[in-house]
Design a protein around this motif. Structure first.
Motif, PDB file in Angstrom:
ATOM      1  N   VAL A 292       0.860  -1.187   0.000  1.00  0.00           N
ATOM      2  CA  VAL A 292       0.000   0.000   0.000  1.00  0.00           C
ATOM      3  C   VAL A 292       0.900   1.241   0.000  1.00  0.00           C
ATOM      4  CG1 VAL A 292      -1.579   1.308   1.484  1.00  0.00           C
ATOM      5  CG2 VAL A 292      -2.085  -1.062   0.941  1.00  0.00           C
TER       6      VAL A 292
ATOM      7  N   ALA B 127     -11.424  -7.535 -10.548  1.00  0.00           N
ATOM      8  CA  ALA B 127     -11.739  -7.812  -9.149  1.00  0.00           C
ATOM      9  C   ALA B 127     -13.064  -7.156  -8.783  1.00  0.00           C
ATOM     10  CB  ALA B 127     -10.626  -7.294  -8.233  1.00  0.00           C
ATOM     11  N   GLY B 128     -13.723  -7.766  -7.791  1.00  0.00           N
ATOM     12  CA  GLY B 128     -14.992  -7.216  -7.314  1.00  0.00           C
ATOM     13  C   GLY B 128     -16.150  -8.096  -7.716  1.00  0.00           C
ATOM     14  N   GLY B 129     -16.688  -8.843  -6.752  1.00  0.00           N
ATOM     15  CA  GLY B 129     -17.884  -9.637  -7.013  1.00  0.00           C
ATOM     16  C   GLY B 129     -17.619 -11.029  -7.560  1.00  0.00           C
ATOM     17  N   ILE B 130     -16.333 -11.431  -7.641  1.00  0.00           N
ATOM     18  CA  ILE B 130     -16.014 -12.744  -8.223  1.00  0.00           C
ATOM     19  C   ILE B 130     -15.889 -13.763  -7.082  1.00  0.00           C
ATOM     20  CG2 ILE B 130     -14.326 -14.049  -9.584  1.00  0.00           C
ATOM     21  CD1 ILE B 130     -13.639 -11.191 -10.837  1.00  0.00           C
TER      22      ILE B 130
ATOM     23  N   ALA C  18     -16.839  -4.555  -4.829  1.00  0.00           N
ATOM     24  CA  ALA C  18     -15.740  -5.233  -4.120  1.00  0.00           C
ATOM     25  C   ALA C  18     -15.704  -4.916  -2.626  1.00  0.00           C
ATOM     26  CB  ALA C  18     -14.407  -4.813  -4.740  1.00  0.00           C
TER      27      ALA C  18
ATOM     28  N   SER D  18      -1.337  -0.440  -4.202  1.00  0.00           N
ATOM     29  CA  SER D  18      -2.655   0.184  -4.082  1.00  0.00           C
ATOM     30  C   SER D  18      -2.621   1.412  -3.191  1.00  0.00           C
ATOM     31  CB  SER D  18      -3.700  -0.827  -3.569  1.00  0.00           C
ATOM     32  OG  SER D  18      -3.167  -1.724  -2.650  1.00  0.00           O
TER      33      SER D  18
ATOM     34  N   GLY E  84     -13.054  -4.071   0.627  1.00  0.00           N
ATOM     35  CA  GLY E  84     -11.829  -3.264   0.717  1.00  0.00           C
ATOM     36  C   GLY E  84     -12.115  -1.788   0.579  1.00  0.00           C
TER      37      GLY E  84
ATOM     38  N   ALA F 171     -16.161  -6.729   3.732  1.00  0.00           N
ATOM     39  CA  ALA F 171     -16.532  -7.759   2.750  1.00  0.00           C
ATOM     40  C   ALA F 171     -17.220  -7.091   1.566  1.00  0.00           C
ATOM     41  CB  ALA F 171     -17.490  -8.778   3.370  1.00  0.00           C
TER      42      ALA F 171
ATOM     43  N   LEU G  54     -11.656 -14.883   2.080  1.00  0.00           N
ATOM     44  CA  LEU G  54     -11.790 -14.541   3.503  1.00  0.00           C
ATOM     45  C   LEU G  54     -12.586 -15.630   4.227  1.00  0.00           C
ATOM     46  CD1 LEU G  54     -12.551 -10.858   4.412  1.00  0.00           C
ATOM     47  CD2 LEU G  54     -13.129 -12.691   5.961  1.00  0.00           C
TER      48      LEU G  54
ATOM     49  N   VAL H   8      -9.328 -12.053  -6.097  1.00  0.00           N
ATOM     50  CA  VAL H   8     -10.499 -12.424  -5.300  1.00  0.00           C
ATOM     51  C   VAL H   8     -10.211 -12.138  -3.831  1.00  0.00           C
ATOM     52  CG1 VAL H   8     -11.914 -14.394  -4.569  1.00  0.00           C
ATOM     53  CG2 VAL H   8     -11.164 -14.205  -6.960  1.00  0.00           C
ATOM     54  N   GLY H   9     -11.127 -11.447  -3.153  1.00  0.00           N
ATOM     55  CA  GLY H   9     -10.931 -11.139  -1.736  1.00  0.00           C
ATOM     56  C   GLY H   9     -11.921 -11.861  -0.841  1.00  0.00           C
ATOM     57  N   THR H  10     -13.194 -11.457  -0.937  1.00  0.00           N
ATOM     58  CA  THR H  10     -14.202 -11.930   0.018  1.00  0.00           C
ATOM     59  C   THR H  10     -14.315 -13.462   0.045  1.00  0.00           C
ATOM     60  OG1 THR H  10     -15.415  -9.874  -0.344  1.00  0.00           O
ATOM     61  CG2 THR H  10     -16.621 -11.646   0.711  1.00  0.00           C
TER      62      THR H  10
END
Ligand SMILES: Cc1cc2nc3c(=O)[nH]c(=O)nc-3n(C[C@H](O)[C@H](O)[C@H](O)COP(=O)(O)O)c2cc1C
Length: 260
Positions: free
Chosen positions: A33, A133-136, A103, A57, A105, A238, A160, A155-157
């Motif tokens: 970051v 990214a976002g929603g995948i 997304a 980022s 974050g 999330a 998690l 992919v984040g959420t």
């Protein structure tokens, strides 16, 4: 990708990299970051330990990409808009992570586009590789992202809520219980917002017109709240993909289903 965004000591970042290296001989990268004052030291440490790829980022890419390239690494810059995507390519980013408004974050206060709109738009205007990214959260989202013009996904959420994720069980449960429309953007500071699952406590805050949300949320020590599993005071970060997540899977199961 190893999350190093908000580490406060270089020794902590270094020991996380060494821990991953001890567990796998496969390649991995790390997220840096830019607004973290340690960003330069983190990049130098990563290069010394043989890490080849970073994502960057929250910050301007123009001064960071010459440093990344001098250190022999490549980077993908995380962008939330077309204008920032074009600037990042001009600044020398080797690729982009294009993150739609659904997304998890950090987001901004600006009106932002969803993944379905932003990914093809950016792909039409840049010639460097794009990770969507976002929603995948499953194979449908993954295939859709490739169809929109992306070369890969971030992919984040979904991760998690994996068995291996160190997130608190209450956090994972909040995501599993979250339905359609169950997340909201909350102010962090300045222009920054963050997407969270709306818990009963957060809903009370949001519905109280006498409360300054940013001030009130700033008072909470979120790390401490998670350590205690105190969902009343914690912010379960999330994305909207929470509504698609109904179970805790292993990382292997998530990836195998996604790319099947
Ligand atoms: C709790 C949480 C923390 C995150 N922290 C970071 C971060 O430190 N750096 C970063 O680049 N992205 C961060 N992200 C964003 C993810 O890297 C990713 O772009 C996003 O989660 C993708 O959307 P999804 O949640 O719908 O999969 C975070 C996301 C979540 C949910």
């Amino acid at each position: 990708m190893l999350a190093l965004g908000f580490v406060k000591r270089i020794e902590e970042a270094e020991s996380l990299v060494k821990e991953v290296k001890a567990r796998t001989d496969k390649p991995f990268g790390a997220n840096v970051v830019i607004m973290n004052p340690l960003h330069r030291e983190i990049l130098e440490m990563l290069a010394n330990l043989g890490i080849k790829t970073v994502t960057t980022s929250v910050g301007r890419p123009d001064f960071i990409y010459p440093i990344i390239h001098d250190l022999g690494m490549k980077g993908l810059h995380v962008v939330l808009s077309l204008a920032h995507a074009v600037k990042a390519e001009e600044a020398g980013a080797d690729g982009l992570v294009v993150v739609g408004s659904e997304a998890g974050g950090l987001r901004t206060r600006k009106s932002e586009s969803s993944t379905m709109v932003l990914v093809p738009l950016v792909c039409d205007h840049v010639s460097i590789p794009v990770a969507a990214a976002g929603g995948i959260a499953d194979s449908r989202g993954y295939r859709a992202a490739l169809e929109l013009g992306a070369q890969g996904v971030q992919v984040g959420t979904r991760f998690l809520v994996s068995r291996e994720s160190p997130a608190h069980e209450e956090w994972k449960r909040a995501i599993i219980n979250c339905g359609d429309g169950g997340t909201a953007l909350l102010p962090v500071r300045g222009n920054l917002m963050t997407r969270v699952v709306v818990t009963p406590a957060i809903r009370r805050f949001m519905e109280d017109p006498t409360i300054n949300l940013e001030e009130e949320l700033g008072k909470i020590d979120r790390m401490k709240a998670w350590e205690k599993g105190d969902l009343e005071n914690a912010l379960p970060g999330a994305g909207q993909a929470s509504a698609l997540i109904n179970d805790i899977k292993t990382v292997r199961e998530i990836i195998e289903e996604m790319v099947s």
